[in-house]
Structure formats: structure tokens, C-alpha cells
Design a protein around this motif. Sequence first.
Motif, PDB file in Angstrom:
ATOM      1  N   ALA A  21       0.854  -1.213   0.096  1.00 40.96           N
ATOM      2  CA  ALA A  21      -0.086   0.027   0.065  1.00 40.96           C
ATOM      3  C   ALA A  21       0.690   1.272   0.145  1.00 40.96           C
ATOM      4  CB  ALA A  21      -1.053  -0.065   1.318  1.00 40.96           C
ATOM      5  N   CYS A  22       2.239   1.258   0.301  1.00 39.22           N
ATOM      6  CA  CYS A  22       2.870   2.376   0.246  1.00 39.22           C
ATOM      7  C   CYS A  22       2.981   2.912  -1.289  1.00 39.22           C
ATOM      8  CB  CYS A  22       4.489   2.093   0.442  1.00 39.22           C
ATOM      9  SG  CYS A  22       4.670   1.401   2.411  1.00 39.22           S
ATOM     10  N   VAL A  23       2.765   2.236  -2.250  1.00 35.96           N
ATOM     11  CA  VAL A  23       2.781   2.841  -3.612  1.00 35.96           C
ATOM     12  C   VAL A  23       1.568   3.675  -3.933  1.00 35.96           C
ATOM     13  CG1 VAL A  23       1.076   0.728  -4.705  1.00 35.96           C
ATOM     14  CG2 VAL A  23       3.059   1.923  -5.911  1.00 35.96           C
ATOM     15  N   LEU A  24       0.463   3.508  -2.934  1.00 36.20           N
ATOM     16  CA  LEU A  24      -0.663   4.510  -2.914  1.00 36.20           C
ATOM     17  C   LEU A  24      -0.489   5.893  -2.559  1.00 36.20           C
ATOM     18  CD1 LEU A  24      -3.449   1.666  -2.288  1.00 36.20           C
ATOM     19  CD2 LEU A  24      -2.679   2.554  -4.534  1.00 36.20           C
ATOM     20  N   ILE A  25       0.726   5.928  -1.294  1.00 39.11           N
ATOM     21  CA  ILE A  25       0.617   7.226  -0.587  1.00 39.11           C
ATOM     22  C   ILE A  25       2.262   7.811  -0.644  1.00 39.11           C
ATOM     23  CG2 ILE A  25      -0.916   6.399   1.291  1.00 39.11           C
ATOM     24  CD1 ILE A  25       1.258   5.625   3.082  1.00 39.11           C
ATOM     25  N   MET A  26       2.873   6.999  -1.398  1.00 39.97           N
ATOM     26  CA  MET A  26       4.336   7.566  -1.675  1.00 39.97           C
ATOM     27  C   MET A  26       4.529   7.999  -3.020  1.00 39.97           C
ATOM     28  SD  MET A  26       6.704   5.060   0.424  1.00 39.97           S
ATOM     29  CE  MET A  26       8.272   5.962   0.155  1.00 39.97           C
ATOM     30  N   LYS A  27       4.796   9.242  -3.134  1.00 44.62           N
ATOM     31  CA  LYS A  27       4.811   9.893  -4.474  1.00 44.62           C
ATOM     32  C   LYS A  27       6.125   9.328  -5.252  1.00 44.62           C
ATOM     33  CE  LYS A  27       2.635  14.283  -3.354  1.00 44.62           C
ATOM     34  NZ  LYS A  27       2.664  15.563  -3.650  1.00 44.62           N
ATOM     35  N   ASN A  28       7.223   9.139  -4.812  1.00 46.66           N
ATOM     36  CA  ASN A  28       8.675   8.980  -5.456  1.00 46.66           C
ATOM     37  C   ASN A  28       8.708   7.343  -5.255  1.00 46.66           C
ATOM     38  OD1 ASN A  28       8.777  11.675  -6.154  1.00 46.66           O
ATOM     39  ND2 ASN A  28       9.703  12.049  -3.959  1.00 46.66           N
ATOM     40  N   ASN A  29       9.742   6.939  -6.079  1.00 41.52           N
ATOM     41  CA  ASN A  29      10.218   5.528  -6.036  1.00 41.52           C
ATOM     42  C   ASN A  29      11.027   5.424  -4.512  1.00 41.52           C
ATOM     43  OD1 ASN A  29      10.508   2.692  -6.597  1.00 41.52           O
ATOM     44  ND2 ASN A  29      11.943   2.993  -8.091  1.00 41.52           N
ATOM     45  N   LEU A  30      11.293   4.052  -4.410  1.00 44.77           N
ATOM     46  CA  LEU A  30      12.207   3.770  -3.072  1.00 44.77           C
ATOM     47  C   LEU A  30      13.431   4.147  -3.727  1.00 44.77           C
ATOM     48  CD1 LEU A  30      10.775   0.714  -1.788  1.00 44.77           C
ATOM     49  CD2 LEU A  30      10.572   2.871  -0.682  1.00 44.77           C
ATOM     50  N   ASN A  31      14.363   4.986  -3.055  1.00 45.12           N
ATOM     51  CA  ASN A  31      15.631   5.312  -3.376  1.00 45.12           C
ATOM     52  C   ASN A  31      16.676   4.003  -2.947  1.00 45.12           C
ATOM     53  OD1 ASN A  31      16.909   5.733  -0.570  1.00 45.12           O
ATOM     54  ND2 ASN A  31      16.117   7.641  -0.507  1.00 45.12           N
ATOM     55  N   SER A  32      17.990   3.945  -3.466  1.00 44.88           N
ATOM     56  CA  SER A  32      18.678   2.744  -3.188  1.00 44.88           C
ATOM     57  C   SER A  32      18.908   2.475  -1.777  1.00 44.88           C
ATOM     58  CB  SER A  32      20.029   3.071  -4.234  1.00 44.88           C
ATOM     59  OG  SER A  32      20.956   2.038  -3.852  1.00 44.88           O
ATOM     60  N   LYS A  33      19.211   3.541  -1.153  1.00 40.71           N
ATOM     61  CA  LYS A  33      19.650   3.617   0.211  1.00 40.71           C
ATOM     62  C   LYS A  33      18.320   2.898   1.229  1.00 40.71           C
ATOM     63  CE  LYS A  33      22.914   6.060   2.023  1.00 40.71           C
ATOM     64  NZ  LYS A  33      23.705   6.783   2.770  1.00 40.71           N
ATOM     65  N   LEU A  34      17.239   3.256   0.951  1.00 39.85           N
ATOM     66  CA  LEU A  34      16.182   2.860   1.632  1.00 39.85           C
ATOM     67  C   LEU A  34      15.863   1.416   1.293  1.00 39.85           C
ATOM     68  CD1 LEU A  34      13.782   3.681   3.449  1.00 39.85           C
ATOM     69  CD2 LEU A  34      12.428   4.509   1.614  1.00 39.85           C
ATOM     70  N   ARG A  35      16.127   1.224   0.081  1.00 43.31           N
ATOM     71  CA  ARG A  35      15.641  -0.301  -0.273  1.00 43.31           C
ATOM     72  C   ARG A  35      16.695  -1.197   0.054  1.00 43.31           C
ATOM     73  NH1 ARG A  35      15.522  -0.700  -6.456  1.00 43.31           N
ATOM     74  NH2 ARG A  35      17.455  -1.838  -6.349  1.00 43.31           N
ATOM     75  N   LYS A  36      17.754  -0.634   0.157  1.00 44.18           N
ATOM     76  CA  LYS A  36      18.839  -1.349   0.889  1.00 44.18           C
ATOM     77  C   LYS A  36      18.640  -1.798   2.532  1.00 44.18           C
ATOM     78  CE  LYS A  36      22.963  -0.662  -2.002  1.00 44.18           C
ATOM     79  NZ  LYS A  36      24.361  -0.135  -1.993  1.00 44.18           N
ATOM     80  N   GLY A 174       6.183   1.881 -14.660  1.00 40.27           N
ATOM     81  CA  GLY A 174       5.008   2.472 -15.521  1.00 40.27           C
ATOM     82  C   GLY A 174       3.751   1.805 -15.406  1.00 40.27           C
ATOM     83  N   VAL A 175       3.675   0.847 -14.413  1.00 38.47           N
ATOM     84  CA  VAL A 175       2.441   0.179 -13.795  1.00 38.47           C
ATOM     85  C   VAL A 175       1.804   1.078 -13.091  1.00 38.47           C
ATOM     86  CG1 VAL A 175       1.520  -1.703 -12.633  1.00 38.47           C
ATOM     87  CG2 VAL A 175       3.571  -2.182 -14.030  1.00 38.47           C
ATOM     88  N   GLY A 176       0.421   1.346 -13.422  1.00 41.18           N
ATOM     89  CA  GLY A 176      -0.298   2.090 -12.557  1.00 41.18           C
ATOM     90  C   GLY A 176      -0.360   1.625 -10.797  1.00 41.18           C
ATOM     91  N   LYS A 177      -0.755   2.849 -10.082  1.00 42.48           N
ATOM     92  CA  LYS A 177      -0.520   2.603  -8.595  1.00 42.48           C
ATOM     93  C   LYS A 177      -1.346   1.328  -8.170  1.00 42.48           C
ATOM     94  CE  LYS A 177       0.665   7.004  -6.927  1.00 42.48           C
ATOM     95  NZ  LYS A 177       0.233   8.370  -6.034  1.00 42.48           N
ATOM     96  N   GLY A 178      -2.847   1.435  -8.829  1.00 43.37           N
ATOM     97  CA  GLY A 178      -3.853   0.196  -8.169  1.00 43.37           C
ATOM     98  C   GLY A 178      -3.194  -1.088  -8.818  1.00 43.37           C
ATOM     99  N   ARG A 179      -2.707  -1.096  -9.970  1.00 39.42           N
ATOM    100  CA  ARG A 179      -2.199  -2.411 -10.347  1.00 39.42           C
ATOM    101  C   ARG A 179      -0.922  -2.801  -9.431  1.00 39.42           C
ATOM    102  NH1 ARG A 179      -1.280  -2.724 -16.564  1.00 39.42           N
ATOM    103  NH2 ARG A 179      -0.723  -4.730 -16.107  1.00 39.42           N
ATOM    104  N   ALA A 180       0.014  -1.933  -9.416  1.00 38.52           N
ATOM    105  CA  ALA A 180       1.184  -2.120  -8.529  1.00 38.52           C
ATOM    106  C   ALA A 180       0.966  -2.676  -7.237  1.00 38.52           C
ATOM    107  CB  ALA A 180       2.165  -0.741  -8.746  1.00 38.52           C
ATOM    108  N   PHE A 181      -0.283  -2.148  -6.605  1.00 36.88           N
ATOM    109  CA  PHE A 181      -0.477  -2.508  -5.382  1.00 36.88           C
ATOM    110  C   PHE A 181      -1.030  -3.948  -5.265  1.00 36.88           C
ATOM    111  CE2 PHE A 181      -4.504  -3.047  -2.472  1.00 36.88           C
ATOM    112  CZ  PHE A 181      -3.822  -3.063  -1.319  1.00 36.88           C
ATOM    113  N   LEU A 182      -2.031  -4.280  -6.473  1.00 34.96           N
ATOM    114  CA  LEU A 182      -2.474  -5.564  -6.569  1.00 34.96           C
ATOM    115  C   LEU A 182      -1.386  -6.504  -6.756  1.00 34.96           C
ATOM    116  CD1 LEU A 182      -5.122  -7.333  -6.865  1.00 34.96           C
ATOM    117  CD2 LEU A 182      -4.905  -6.758  -9.330  1.00 34.96           C
ATOM    118  N   TYR A 183      -0.425  -6.335  -7.688  1.00 38.20           N
ATOM    119  CA  TYR A 183       0.667  -7.167  -7.997  1.00 38.20           C
ATOM    120  C   TYR A 183       1.378  -7.482  -6.507  1.00 38.20           C
ATOM    121  CZ  TYR A 183      -0.092  -6.844 -12.880  1.00 38.20           C
ATOM    122  OH  TYR A 183      -0.594  -7.033 -14.201  1.00 38.20           O
ATOM    123  N   GLY A 184       1.780  -6.334  -5.884  1.00 36.07           N
ATOM    124  CA  GLY A 184       2.623  -6.569  -4.540  1.00 36.07           C
ATOM    125  C   GLY A 184       1.720  -7.356  -3.488  1.00 36.07           C
TER     126      GLY A 184
END
Length: 260
Positions: A21-36, A174-184
Motif C-alpha cells: 500500500a506504500c505505492v498508494l501514498i508515496m509519490k517517489n520510488n524507493l531510493n537505493s539506500k532506503l531499499r537496502k 510504468g504500472v499504475g498505482k492500483g495494479r502495482a498495489f494488486l501485484y504486490g
Amino acid sequence: MTLQIAEGILIPFLGTTLGSACVLIMKNNLNSKLRKALTGFASGVMVAASIWSLIIPAIEQSSGMGKFSFLPAFIGFWCGILFLLLLDKVVPHLHLDSEESEGPKVQLKKTTMLVFAVTLHNIPEGMAVGVVFAGVISGNSGISIMGAMVLAIGIAIQNFPEGAIISMPLKAEGVGKGRAFLYGTLSGAVEPVAALITVMASGFIVPALPYLLSFAAGAMLYVVVEELIPEMSEGKHSNVGTVLFAFGFTIMMMLDVALG
């Protein structure tokens, strides 16, 4: 008891859903340091859960074998490693930041293979939850309902960053927020299914419980060493993943010893 087991089976899936659900509320992608950092934390939780919630109980339940009490854990652990190695070879999947898929060469969308990669992570986690709750149902395994809940909560904690790590990059692709949430979310759906099947087979599982506990541990550690740690360490060197690994490990260790 039945309600608690149902809740325990669903708790890890809730962690994946909330992370996705983070994809629904966060505007930017996870940066490399946060993902690590998130990957390191998830790795630490999985390693601690494998040791305290799975391998140690497996050895304790085999104490009647004396000096050979390690044997069921040893055999089960290696079966878990080989099982995940087999899945790695027969299931087409793609890791983040990689352009080359693993497993059989098939014509599938990149997003589909990314979801398959995370789904592979979740199979042993679902089995681990199912095995400990099967032990609770048996009543003579030495595993308490609280101990099983601690494992479920620990896996849910590490599933939260995992859900974000799969849904956020999908949005960047490029996947929409709703679909990205569903896939996750769907990537974690295999966990309650695997757990439920394992619990339903508890009558057959309990005699082999030490082997199955360590099987789940081996499968989980395969995922950590094969996939999570390399993702945590790739690119420019950073200590953030290592520090968060230690933090996740100690959090899970504390929960298991204090509450289990």
C-alpha cells in the motif's frame, strides 16, 4: 484456538498488503539506500526466525536421539535448501535491477516475473507459519500459541518492506498505482495458502515436525543468501543494509525469547 490460528495464518499476508500500500501514498520510488535498509532489515528478521523459531525447536524436539539430535534438523535444512534451488531452476522469475531472467526462458512480462521472484520468497515463509501452528494443534510439540504468533508477526514485519520493494519499482516501470498495489499484494497471497495446506495436513506433519521446521528454515535462509543479501549489497557500498540486518535480527530474537 481456531480463531487464533486463522489470525496467525493471515498476519504475514497483512504485512505484505500494508507494505504494498506504500505505492498508494508515496509519490517517489524507493531510493537505493532506503531499499537496502529495508532489504537488510527483512534479511535479519528471516535469519533470526530461522534460528530461534525453527532450527532450535527442531533440535529440542529431537533431544531423545542424544548426540544425534541434530540429525533431523540437518536433513530437513538441506531438503529446504534443495527445494528452493529446484524452484529457482523451474520457475521463471526476475530480480529487481536485473535485465536477465532466471529459470526457464519464457515470454512473460517483466512485471509478472518480478512478482514470481517475490512469490518464491513467500512459499517457505507460509510453510514455516503452517508448520508451527500444526505443532500447536498437536499439543505435544512444545510450541506454544504465543511462540507461533511471534513467528507470524516476525514474518509480517519483514513482509512489510518486501511489499513496498515489489510495488514501488513496479510503479516506476510504468504500472499504475492500483495494479502495482494488486501485484504486490498477490505476491504474498501464496503465504496463507501454503500455511493453510500445511495446517490441514497436521496429522501427517506432527511426526515429522523436526524435519519440517528445519526444512522451512533452510528454504528461508536460501532466499536470504541467494537473493536478499546480494540486493542489500549491490552497487555503491553502504553500511545501512548491514546495520538494519543487525537491527532486524535482534528485534526478532527479542520477540521470540521474550514472548515465545
